[in-house]
Design an enzyme around this catalytic site. Structure first.
Site, mmCIF file in Angstrom:
data_model
loop_
_atom_site.group_PDB
_atom_site.id
_atom_site.type_symbol
_atom_site.label_atom_id
_atom_site.label_comp_id
_atom_site.label_asym_id
_atom_site.label_seq_id
_atom_site.Cartn_x
_atom_site.Cartn_y
_atom_site.Cartn_z
ATOM 1 N N SER B 150 0.836 -1.198 0.000
ATOM 2 C CA SER B 150 0.000 0.000 0.000
ATOM 3 C C SER B 150 0.879 1.260 0.000
ATOM 4 O O SER B 150 1.651 1.461 -0.939
ATOM 5 C CB SER B 150 -0.957 -0.056 1.198
ATOM 6 O OG SER B 150 -1.996 0.879 1.057
ATOM 7 N N ASP B 226 -10.180 -5.684 -3.134
ATOM 8 C CA ASP B 226 -9.555 -4.637 -2.316
ATOM 9 C C ASP B 226 -10.371 -3.351 -2.444
ATOM 10 O O ASP B 226 -10.424 -2.738 -3.512
ATOM 11 C CB ASP B 226 -8.122 -4.442 -2.834
ATOM 12 C CG ASP B 226 -7.317 -3.422 -2.034
ATOM 13 O OD1 ASP B 226 -7.916 -2.459 -1.527
ATOM 14 O OD2 ASP B 226 -6.092 -3.602 -1.943
ATOM 15 N N HIS B 263 -7.296 -6.023 1.034
ATOM 16 C CA HIS B 263 -6.104 -5.201 1.285
ATOM 17 C C HIS B 263 -5.363 -5.660 2.544
ATOM 18 O O HIS B 263 -4.375 -5.042 2.943
ATOM 19 C CB HIS B 263 -6.561 -3.738 1.452
ATOM 20 C CG HIS B 263 -5.497 -2.709 1.209
ATOM 21 N ND1 HIS B 263 -4.983 -2.451 -0.038
ATOM 22 C CD2 HIS B 263 -4.838 -1.846 2.046
ATOM 23 C CE1 HIS B 263 -4.068 -1.482 0.038
ATOM 24 N NE2 HIS B 263 -3.956 -1.106 1.298
#
Lengths: 285, 285
Positions: B150, B226, B263
């Site tokens: 991320s 996600d 995620h």
């Protein structure tokens, strides 16, 4: 009662399902994690119960235990239950980290006020599997194994020794192996069961194994750097001695003292694959 | 300055070392985890930097990322740094989960008051590796790779693209691949760098790759489930398009859209081995 699914999370080709249900045995809502390996899409899969230790929930093993990769490879579902009822409004329930909430010790309390819902033995051995097998038809109720860590290692050993026909195999990480002789166990058993120490023995792996009728093949790992081991909370040597004194060659226990390992999930992670392989040997026999 | 070792934890035959040091670039104490695989006992080992995402510390990847098993097998050390300075007493530093503490974005701030210590770029590329290689002689400073998740995927991509001779390889999990065009990146770059959007481009992987001179071989995984991907925070397709438009066949990027994955660290865990193998191909070349 049936499950509410609060999340479904893809993991290692299968899925981790976060579940919640109203449990009668514990008189409250119980949360848990269930890992379904990819094989469960088109076949029945066996089930391993992982019982967590003091202060944990069903999340610790699922997030930090490194079990999912091996479970995916071996085609084994894993159930990660909580470690106690929660929110029963029993006085003192939140006062200690090693008694009450997060510390159900996998027994049925016989002493007031804990009888209200501290019945983790019934929950783990009866209500939870029954509810799971009713709702998840891909789980094979005829093939269950059990493992656990610390307080959960105590749970795995005692539940297996009391129900050998119910579980295909048993293993434990740093189990409280002789609770009647350690501070954690004495505090919990006095609190949940009262002063009659004969009752305590029914929840003590070392006492139970003395009366056990084989065969068994139990794998236990303990770290030599584990402070709780050093403090005499685990006492795996007492369990080992009881098995050896029994003299039944069909009763096997393998206790591996792992150099330098501590009591943490880094220890569990390091040997999770071995415990999965141990279970798989019997679940896929 | 040198490290204080706050814990040494046996894991997968090696050890996880918890370190703390006073960092000049960030003007505060920085904590991190270093995994030393068993091979480091008697040989030089290469080093993979894992940069974590928003709100994380150096603990998340070490505890939940499932990297240690593969690192042990492949003989790779892993560094898990923190994601920002902490406790600088800058007004507003604790107000947002996506800016300030836990959200350093792996750049050097040029805007007051963040210049005081929000220099994660210098910390990760210079001060931290220098300090590590000075104190841990078993780490091979000539063999570093970088990966991240991320915000840390953004960090890995931009740091690699700005320093291709410094790192043997790069990969990323669900990276913020085009921050100048997503809300997270715009907020952070405006806050740390000010209003001049030309400056922002120097910290944007999609912009940097347009000017990159190959070769490169970057592995990126993104889950189709996600929510941040769905919300347009990650934009891996923009990065992919920039590489394809570049037209240099020595510049390879493999973007794998992983069905249903989210995620979380369950996603990272599921593909950690692939990213370790990707790094190992270059670190052990």
């Amino acid at each position: 009662m049936g499950f509410e699914t609060t999340a479904t999370i893809a993991s290692f080709g299968g899925k981790l399902v976060k579940l919640k249900h109203r449990a009668e045995s514990t008189s409250c809502d119980m949360s848990l994690n269930l890992y379904l390996p990819p094989q469960s899409n088109d076949q029945l899969v066996p089930v391993l119960f992982y019982l967590a230790g003091l202060t944990c929930t069903g999340d610790n093993g699922a997030e930090k235990g490194s079990f999912l990769r091996g479970a995916s490879k071996l085609g084994i579902a894993i159930v990660f239950p909580d470690t106690s009822p929660r929110g029963l409004d029993i006085q003192g329930e939140e006062d200690s980290w090693d008694f009450g909430t997060g510390a159900g010790f996998y027994l049925n309390a016989t002493k007031e006020p804990w009888t209200k819902g501290y019945n983790m033995y019934s929950y783990i051995t009866d209500e939870l599997p029954q509810t799971l097998f009713k709702e998840f038809s891909q789980l094979d109720g005829g093939r269950m194994s059990i493992t656990g860590h610390s307080m959960g290692g105590h749970g795995a050993l005692t539940i297996f020794l009391k129900n050998p026909s119910k579980y295909k195999s048993c293993s434990a990480f740093a189990p409280i192996a002789n609770p009647i002789n350690c501070p954690w166990g004495q505090k919990a058993f006095k609190g949940y069961l009262g002063d009659d120490q004969e009752l305590w023995k029914e929840h003590d792996a070392t006492e139970l194994v003395k009366k056990f009728k084989g065969p068994m093949d139990i794998l236990i790992d303990v770290g030599t750097g584990d402070n709780f081991y050093k403090q005499g909370q685990l006492l795996p040597e007492n369990f080992d001695r009881a098995v050896k004194d029994h003299g039944d060659p069909s009763m096997q226990v393998t206790i591996r003292m792992q150099p330098d390992y501590d009591h943490s999930y880094f220890f569990i992670s390091s040997f999770a694959d071995d415990h999965l392989e141990h279970a798989a040997k019997y679940l896929h026999a």
